[in-house]
Write a protein that holds these residues in place. Structure first.
Motif, short mmCIF file in Angstrom:
data_model
loop_
_atom_site.label_atom_id
_atom_site.label_comp_id
_atom_site.label_asym_id
_atom_site.label_seq_id
_atom_site.Cartn_x
_atom_site.Cartn_y
_atom_site.Cartn_z
N ILE A 112 0.84 -1.21 0.00
CA ILE A 112 0.00 0.00 0.00
C ILE A 112 0.87 1.26 0.00
O ILE A 112 0.63 2.21 -0.74
CB ILE A 112 -0.94 -0.01 1.22
CG1 ILE A 112 -1.95 -1.16 1.10
CG2 ILE A 112 -1.69 1.32 1.33
CD1 ILE A 112 -2.82 -1.34 2.33
N GLY A 113 1.90 1.26 0.85
CA GLY A 113 2.80 2.41 0.90
C GLY A 113 3.56 2.61 -0.40
O GLY A 113 3.74 3.74 -0.87
N ALA A 114 4.00 1.50 -1.01
CA ALA A 114 4.72 1.59 -2.28
C ALA A 114 3.80 2.08 -3.40
O ALA A 114 4.24 2.83 -4.27
CB ALA A 114 5.31 0.22 -2.64
N ALA A 115 2.55 1.66 -3.36
CA ALA A 115 1.58 2.13 -4.36
C ALA A 115 1.35 3.63 -4.21
O ALA A 115 1.22 4.36 -5.21
CB ALA A 115 0.27 1.37 -4.22
N TYR A 116 1.32 4.11 -2.98
CA TYR A 116 1.20 5.55 -2.72
C TYR A 116 2.40 6.30 -3.30
O TYR A 116 2.25 7.33 -3.96
CB TYR A 116 1.07 5.79 -1.22
CG TYR A 116 1.18 7.24 -0.81
CD1 TYR A 116 0.12 8.11 -1.01
CD2 TYR A 116 2.34 7.73 -0.22
CE1 TYR A 116 0.21 9.45 -0.64
CE2 TYR A 116 2.44 9.05 0.16
CZ TYR A 116 1.39 9.91 -0.05
OH TYR A 116 1.48 11.23 0.30
N CYS A 117 3.59 5.77 -3.05
CA CYS A 117 4.82 6.37 -3.59
C CYS A 117 4.78 6.38 -5.11
O CYS A 117 5.18 7.36 -5.76
CB CYS A 117 6.02 5.59 -3.08
SG CYS A 117 7.62 6.18 -3.69
N LEU A 174 12.07 7.54 -7.22
CA LEU A 174 10.99 7.10 -6.35
C LEU A 174 10.00 6.21 -7.08
O LEU A 174 9.42 5.29 -6.49
CB LEU A 174 10.27 8.31 -5.75
CG LEU A 174 11.04 9.10 -4.69
CD1 LEU A 174 10.27 10.34 -4.29
CD2 LEU A 174 11.33 8.22 -3.48
N LEU A 175 9.80 6.48 -8.37
CA LEU A 175 8.92 5.62 -9.18
C LEU A 175 9.48 4.20 -9.24
O LEU A 175 8.74 3.22 -9.05
CB LEU A 175 8.80 6.20 -10.59
CG LEU A 175 7.98 5.39 -11.61
CD1 LEU A 175 6.52 5.33 -11.19
CD2 LEU A 175 8.11 5.98 -13.00
N LEU A 176 10.77 4.06 -9.47
CA LEU A 176 11.41 2.75 -9.52
C LEU A 176 11.40 2.07 -8.15
O LEU A 176 11.17 0.86 -8.05
CB LEU A 176 12.85 2.89 -10.03
CG LEU A 176 13.00 3.41 -11.46
CD1 LEU A 176 14.48 3.59 -11.81
CD2 LEU A 176 12.33 2.47 -12.47
#
Length: 231
Positions: free
Chosen positions: A96-101, A195-197
């Motif tokens: 969830i946190g990575a999807a937010y990022c 940050l996308l990667l």
């Protein structure tokens, strides 16, 4: 060591590296703002660094799963179903946190730095709302703000936009910190592409650990049965 502990430990180390990288990338424009202006909220590079995608999304929300995964080998949490189920649950938070990022980074790359969209260059022009994050995606994701000779809105209309594509493409490879605009563009592009990667990789590692966690529930049960049979 059960069949899942090796992968879980490797996952934990990978998440730790991505976590630190995400926090570092997110901190870069914030630190530069402080160094240049001696205060945080004046002349920010972008509105989206204040969404803290790397510090909160890819950072804080990945800490529980990272800690659990790194402790897998020492505490043998993969030897029981509860431990592996908890590992899967914590990695769901990581996803969830990575999807937010990921979402914040995509939006930031689509809009470009603040200098390309506003003359004020202050956080007063930033709209911090979920609507701004989900409803303002541009139709074409072409990074035009980065490839153009200048992304700053022109005040004089004597020369309408006649762009030389060859010259602009040549200039992209020769971008350097010769102006505040170029500084903001290069930093913005580098930070949010990174940050996308990070977000993509954290999602992949998190999903793989969720699958391994459910598989580890069965694997842990098998190891217990074997131990009981040996005893």
């Amino acid at each position: 060591m059960t069949c899942c502990e090796g992968w879980t430990s490797c996952n934990g180390f990978s998440l730790l590296v991505l976590l630190l990288l995400g926090v570092t990338l997110n901190a870069i424009p914030l630190i530069l703002n402080f160094v240049d202006e001696d205060q945080f909220f004046e002349n920010p590079i972008s509105c989206f660094e204040w969404w803290f995608p790397g510090i909160i999304g890819a950072g804080v929300m990945a800490i529980p799963a990272t800690t659990m995964s790194l402790a897998a080998r020492k505490r043998a949490c993969c030897n029981n179903k509860t431990g592996m189920f908890l590992s899967s649950l914590l990695n769901a938070i990581t996803v969830i946190g990575a999807a937010y990022c990921l979402l914040v980074s995509i939006q930031a790359l689509a809009e470009g730095p603040l200098i390309c969209n506003s003359q004020s260059n202050t956080t007063s022009s930033c709209e911090f709302s979920l609507k701004n994050l989900t409803a303002n995606y541009k139709e074409s994701f072409d990074l035009q703000w980065f490839f153009e000779d200048s992304c700053v809105p022109h005040t004089d209309s004597n020369n309408p936009s006649i762009t030389n594509t060859t010259a602009n493409n040549w200039r992209v490879y020769n971008l350097h910190f010769n102006s505040i605009e170029n500084q903001h563009r290069i930093i913005h592009f580098s930070v949010f592409l990174g940050l996308l990667l990070v977000g993509i990789l954290e999602i992949l590692f998190g999903l793989s650990q969720i699958i391994i966690g459910f598989f580890g529930c069965l694997c842990g049960g098998v190891s217990k049965r074997r131990r009981s049979q040996i005893v």
